[in-house]
Design a protein around this motif. Structure first.
Motif, PDB file in Angstrom:
ATOM      1  N   THR A   1     -27.080  39.181 -38.235  1.00  0.00           N
ATOM      2  CA  THR A   1     -27.984  38.517 -37.303  1.00  0.00           C
ATOM      3  C   THR A   1     -27.258  37.356 -36.626  1.00  0.00           C
ATOM      4  O   THR A   1     -26.258  36.846 -37.139  1.00  0.00           O
ATOM      5  N   PRO A   2     -27.752  36.902 -35.464  1.00  0.00           N
ATOM      6  CA  PRO A   2     -27.120  35.750 -34.800  1.00  0.00           C
ATOM      7  C   PRO A   2     -27.062  34.516 -35.691  1.00  0.00           C
ATOM      8  O   PRO A   2     -26.136  33.704 -35.565  1.00  0.00           O
ATOM      9  N   GLN A   3     -28.031  34.373 -36.605  1.00  0.00           N
ATOM     10  CA  GLN A   3     -28.032  33.203 -37.481  1.00  0.00           C
ATOM     11  C   GLN A   3     -26.857  33.251 -38.463  1.00  0.00           C
ATOM     12  O   GLN A   3     -26.196  32.238 -38.705  1.00  0.00           O
ATOM     13  N   VAL A   4     -26.591  34.420 -39.021  1.00  0.00           N
ATOM     14  CA  VAL A   4     -25.444  34.570 -39.923  1.00  0.00           C
ATOM     15  C   VAL A   4     -24.143  34.418 -39.143  1.00  0.00           C
ATOM     16  O   VAL A   4     -23.203  33.752 -39.591  1.00  0.00           O
ATOM     17  N   VAL A   5     -24.084  35.007 -37.959  1.00  0.00           N
ATOM     18  CA  VAL A   5     -22.883  34.931 -37.126  1.00  0.00           C
ATOM     19  C   VAL A   5     -22.583  33.479 -36.754  1.00  0.00           C
ATOM     20  O   VAL A   5     -21.415  33.044 -36.808  1.00  0.00           O
ATOM     21  N   ALA A   6     -23.613  32.723 -36.408  1.00  0.00           N
ATOM     22  CA  ALA A   6     -23.399  31.328 -36.021  1.00  0.00           C
ATOM     23  C   ALA A   6     -22.799  30.526 -37.178  1.00  0.00           C
ATOM     24  O   ALA A   6     -21.892  29.705 -36.977  1.00  0.00           O
ATOM     25  N   LEU A   7     -23.294  30.754 -38.380  1.00  0.00           N
ATOM     26  CA  LEU A   7     -22.745  30.044 -39.543  1.00  0.00           C
ATOM     27  C   LEU A   7     -21.287  30.441 -39.767  1.00  0.00           C
ATOM     28  O   LEU A   7     -20.433  29.584 -40.024  1.00  0.00           O
ATOM     29  N   ALA A   8     -20.987  31.734 -39.674  1.00  0.00           N
ATOM     30  CA  ALA A   8     -19.608  32.194 -39.861  1.00  0.00           C
ATOM     31  C   ALA A   8     -18.681  31.546 -38.841  1.00  0.00           C
ATOM     32  O   ALA A   8     -17.581  31.088 -39.181  1.00  0.00           O
ATOM     33  N   ASN A   9     -19.111  31.493 -37.592  1.00  0.00           N
ATOM     34  CA  ASN A   9     -18.278  30.874 -36.555  1.00  0.00           C
ATOM     35  C   ASN A   9     -18.037  29.394 -36.841  1.00  0.00           C
ATOM     36  O   ASN A   9     -16.931  28.889 -36.626  1.00  0.00           O
ATOM     37  N   ARG A  10     -19.048  28.691 -37.304  1.00  0.00           N
ATOM     38  CA  ARG A  10     -18.874  27.259 -37.598  1.00  0.00           C
ATOM     39  C   ARG A  10     -17.894  27.057 -38.744  1.00  0.00           C
ATOM     40  O   ARG A  10     -17.062  26.146 -38.713  1.00  0.00           O
ATOM     41  N   VAL A  11     -18.001  27.905 -39.767  1.00  0.00           N
ATOM     42  CA  VAL A  11     -17.104  27.763 -40.915  1.00  0.00           C
ATOM     43  C   VAL A  11     -15.657  27.994 -40.508  1.00  0.00           C
ATOM     44  O   VAL A  11     -14.760  27.210 -40.848  1.00  0.00           O
ATOM     45  N   ILE A  12     -15.373  29.051 -39.777  1.00  0.00           N
ATOM     46  CA  ILE A  12     -13.981  29.372 -39.456  1.00  0.00           C
ATOM     47  C   ILE A  12     -13.445  28.468 -38.361  1.00  0.00           C
ATOM     48  O   ILE A  12     -12.222  28.266 -38.264  1.00  0.00           O
ATOM     49  N   SER A  13     -14.311  27.890 -37.538  1.00  0.00           N
ATOM     50  CA  SER A  13     -13.827  26.994 -36.480  1.00  0.00           C
ATOM     51  C   SER A  13     -13.240  25.718 -37.057  1.00  0.00           C
ATOM     52  O   SER A  13     -12.485  25.014 -36.375  1.00  0.00           O
ATOM     53  N   SER A  14     -13.579  25.391 -38.301  1.00  0.00           N
ATOM     54  CA  SER A  14     -13.034  24.188 -38.943  1.00  0.00           C
ATOM     55  C   SER A  14     -11.676  24.427 -39.580  1.00  0.00           C
ATOM     56  O   SER A  14     -11.076  23.496 -40.127  1.00  0.00           O
ATOM     57  N   ALA A  15     -11.200  25.661 -39.538  1.00  0.00           N
ATOM     58  CA  ALA A  15      -9.910  25.974 -40.158  1.00  0.00           C
ATOM     59  C   ALA A  15      -8.787  25.243 -39.436  1.00  0.00           C
ATOM     60  O   ALA A  15      -8.832  25.052 -38.219  1.00  0.00           O
ATOM     61  N   ARG A  16      -7.788  24.855 -40.195  1.00  0.00           N
ATOM     62  CA  ARG A  16      -6.650  24.131 -39.632  1.00  0.00           C
ATOM     63  C   ARG A  16      -5.498  25.106 -39.372  1.00  0.00           C
ATOM     64  O   ARG A  16      -5.283  26.036 -40.123  1.00  0.00           O
ATOM     65  N   GLY A  17      -4.762  24.813 -38.294  1.00  0.00           N
ATOM     66  CA  GLY A  17      -3.574  25.595 -38.000  1.00  0.00           C
ATOM     67  C   GLY A  17      -3.850  27.034 -37.639  1.00  0.00           C
ATOM     68  O   GLY A  17      -3.031  27.906 -37.914  1.00  0.00           O
ATOM     69  N   ARG A  18      -4.998  27.301 -37.018  1.00  0.00           N
ATOM     70  CA  ARG A  18      -5.308  28.694 -36.644  1.00  0.00           C
ATOM     71  C   ARG A  18      -4.435  29.123 -35.489  1.00  0.00           C
ATOM     72  O   ARG A  18      -4.449  28.510 -34.421  1.00  0.00           O
TER      73      ARG A  18
END
Length: 697
Positions: A296-313
């Motif tokens: 769902t968009p709600q799960v997708v939004a959380l996943a995007n927020r988590v991975i956007s905080s990754a360093r050195g991507r």
């Protein structure tokens, strides 16, 4: 993304694909790189690509070799290709493909008796090598040493180079690097003495056969012309070298992967070949799949927020998923006093989902380490909820399944009811070994019934995919699945580690134990790259959920223990408002998260004072005036003893909150803003004693 076999064969292989999937599937032969985010239909895309190449006459099915990293994934590729009417294309794991090739070419390149393959357990030989070197032989140490040998061989690192490479890689070593190098050398000697091969040797020896024997390479490359690699972000140096040997000077290669899902670096995997693909093949077709059809968009939004905080991507890994499903519930976050309470609450929520119609087989509890499983096994057992532990007893090894398969073989050899429809025949045979029209109430009988029903459903799947499928066809399918460890779905909640959950998905997922020291795992703290891998592991867990996602953590390991755990750093910036207060003291220990709703009327709390008191300004105070007076007396004494102003001990507002909420344990105290780990250690016992005295306890 569509599973009907007959309808798939009646349509073209490109029908029903979105524009990006279609671009990848229809790309001309040559280098193709598909950057595919979680849930974007990568398996659908690559199987349709193979079908398109075959159906359009660009390649024959027998010239295709598709490789992936697990037997289950290879089995899924074969099933999808069969549904598309593609027969003869090879879909195997790297190791299975290498074993097949090595067995075929062995007489030509070696000439004598073929060496036996270790049964998957190299600990016996590692123990023998350790004994020769007078090293410890405890089982846990042997497993760690075997893991280091596997990493070294997957990374193409020999014993002589191991110490320096392990140091550069910041390996967390179970022994000194020099000792491990000597053990590695001794292990290889012992293995060769006994004329045995381990799984890593399959890749290395097959590569050598192709690199050192031109006739072998020519015969192989004449047979296979088109290569597809799934989960390319997980490739190891040894697997990449084998792939290069397969290809030779050709470039007919399709790779599919997502650097955000690289979670096997500890075993030598690296996303670098995926990220550098266009440097190697500048003319490559590159397609990005970012439409998420799974969650769902709600799960997708959380996943995007988590991975956007990754360093050195790296730039090539920055896929941002776009949810394609209808809206669903927001992810749930919860904090518990201890792991037992967390497990009980998860079991209670699972029961609610079951009552709402979510099948048990569509629910999973995922954790970082296998040891966390026990609490959830107990909680689900207490709640009479069926479950299965992924990685536990294999489906095809279960007694009832073996009995059922034996009965099916007997029926096939006796040519019983050959004219009957496959599903009808299978159900009729399994009725004789315990399948009934209605499921038993529960327990072992229900588990057996579920296993038999899973076989019937598998027959239905085969009957749909293959017109006029026979019992012999069905038995061949069962044999293939057993060999590939690709069991059918069985009714029961899945308990699995995050690593074991890779490649799977469920309607409802519970991510549990999200505390520092567990996720990220404690030993990752010494290595920033390891921390980022832990973040990717968390991302993988989130993206397993289709609709319902629950995330939780516990403040202590067991009831009665001090509540000194902190929630995972990966939750920072993604938690709802009610969890954003606290953790201000910077000590590395945790203030309990506050529930930012009024404990009396459940309205949202506004302002520091309301949050501290746990009630909104319009609700009446429930302060215990006698307790408040005693707390102030106690504070005055402690302030004099410490020679500090009274507010340094606790402010008036904090004392008022204590007098209103009357906490009875550490958990209750740290739930009050202003009481962190330091003040809990210094004053917690005294404050709780004052509260107990006023309560007459």
């Amino acid at each position: 993304m569509g599973s009907g076999g007959t309808s798939n064969r009646s349509r073209g292989p490109l029908d029903g694909l979105d524009p990006e999937q279609r671009a990848a599937a229809s790309a001309p032969r040559g280098p193709v790189c598909v950057l595919a985010g979680a849930g974007t239909g990568k398996t659908r895309t690559i199987t349709r690509r193979i079908a398109h190449l075959v159906c359009s006459g660009q390649v024959s099915a027998g010239q295709v070799l598709a490789v992936t990293f697990t037997s289950r994934a290879a089995g899924e590729l074969r099933s999808r290709l069969r549904q598309l009417g593609v027969e003869g294309a090879q879909a195997r794991t790297f190791h299975a493909a290498a074993l097949r090739q090595l067995r075929y070419f062995w007489p030509r390149i070696v000439g004598d008796r073929q060496w036996d393959l270790l049964d998957g357990n190299k600990l016996r030989l590692v123990a023998l090598a350790a004994t020769r070197m007078r090293l410890p032989t405890e089982a846990e140490l042997l497993r760690d040493l075997a893991g280091e040998i596997e990493w070294a061989k997957a990374s193409l690192v020999g014993p002589e180079d191991y110490p320096s490479v392990a140091a550069r890689s910041r390996r967390d070593l179970p022994l000194g690097a020099e000792d491990i190098a000597r053990l590695y050398r001794t292990y290889e000697a012992v293995k060769n003495e006994q004329q045995l091969l381990d799984f890593d040797d399959l890749l290395l020896h097959t590569t050598a056969a192709l690199e050192e024997h031109p006739g072998v390479a020519e015969e192989f490359r004449d047979r296979y012309r088109c290569f597809v690699v799934d989960e390319y972000q997980d490739i190891t140096p040894a697997q990449q070298r084998l792939l290069d040997a397969w290809l030779g000077s050709r470039d007919d290669l399709t790779v599919v992967g997502d650097a955000n899902q690289t979670i096997y670096s500890f075993g030598g995997a690296s996303p670098r070949p995926l990220l550098d693909f266009t440097r190697r093949f500048p003319e490559a077709t590159v397609v990005r799949l970012e439409r998420d059809y799974r969650s769902t968009p709600q799960v997708v939004a959380l996943a995007n927020r988590v991975i956007s905080s990754a360093r050195g991507r790296p730039a090539g890994s920055r896929l941002e998923l776009v949810g394609q499903r209808r809206d669903g519930p927001q992810p749930r976050f919860a904090e518990y006093e201890d792991e037992q309470a967390e497990a009980a609450a998860v079991a209670s929520r699972i029961k609610e989902l079951l009552e709402a119609g979510v099948p048990a087989s569509e629910i999973a509890v995922l954790f970082r380490v296998n040891a966390q499983s026990e609490a959830y096994e107990q909680a689900l057992s207490d709640a009479a909820i069926p479950y299965l532990v992924r990685g536990g007893e294999r489906f095809f090894a279960r007694p009832e399944v073996r009995q059922a398969v034996a009965a099916l073989r007997k029926a096939a050899s006796a040519h019983v009811d050959q004219e009957a429809e496959l599903v009808t025949l299978v159900r009729r045979v399994l009725t004789r070994v315990g399948l009934t029209d209605r499921p038993p109430a529960g327990g072992a009988a229900k588990e057996k019934w579920d296993a038999l029903l899973a076989l019937v459903e598998l027959a239905e799947e085969l009957g749909t995919a293959k017109d006029s499928a026979t019992l012999t066809d069905f038995l061949a399918e069962l044999d293939q699945r057993a060999a590939a460890q690709h069991p059918p779905t069985v009714d029961g909640v899945t308990l699995a580690s995050l690593h074991a959950a890779k490649g799977l998905e469920w309607d409802a997922v519970f991510l549990v134990g999200l505390a520092e020291g567990t996720l990220p795992i404690q030993h990752a703290d010494a290595n920033p790259d390891a921390i980022e891998e832990e973040r990717r592991l968390f991302y993988v867990g989130i993206t397993r959920a289709r609709e319902h996602l629950s995330l939780s953590w516990a403040l202590s390991r067991a009831p009665g223990r001090r509540a000194n755990r902190r929630r995972s750093r990966f939750l920072h910036g993604v938690l709802p408002q009610e969890f954003t207060v606290g953790n201000r003291n910077g000590s590395g220990r945790r203030n309990a998260a506050l529930k930012a709703r009024c404990r009396l009327c459940d309205r949202p709390l506004v302002g520091t004072m309301e949050v501290k008191l746990g009630r909104c300004g319009s609700c009446p105070s429930e302060v215990d005036e006698g307790l408040l007076a005693r707390l102030k007396d106690w504070r005055a004494r402690r302030a004099r003893e410490l020679n500090v102003p009274a507010f340094v001990v606790f402010t008036d507002a904090t004392l008022l909150a204590i007098a209103e909420q009357r906490p009875t344990d550490d958990r209750g105290l740290v739930s009050i803003s202003g009481i962190g780990a330091t003040k809990l250690d210094r004053f917690g016992a005294d404050v709780l004693a004052v509260v107990r005295e006023c309560d007459g306890r």
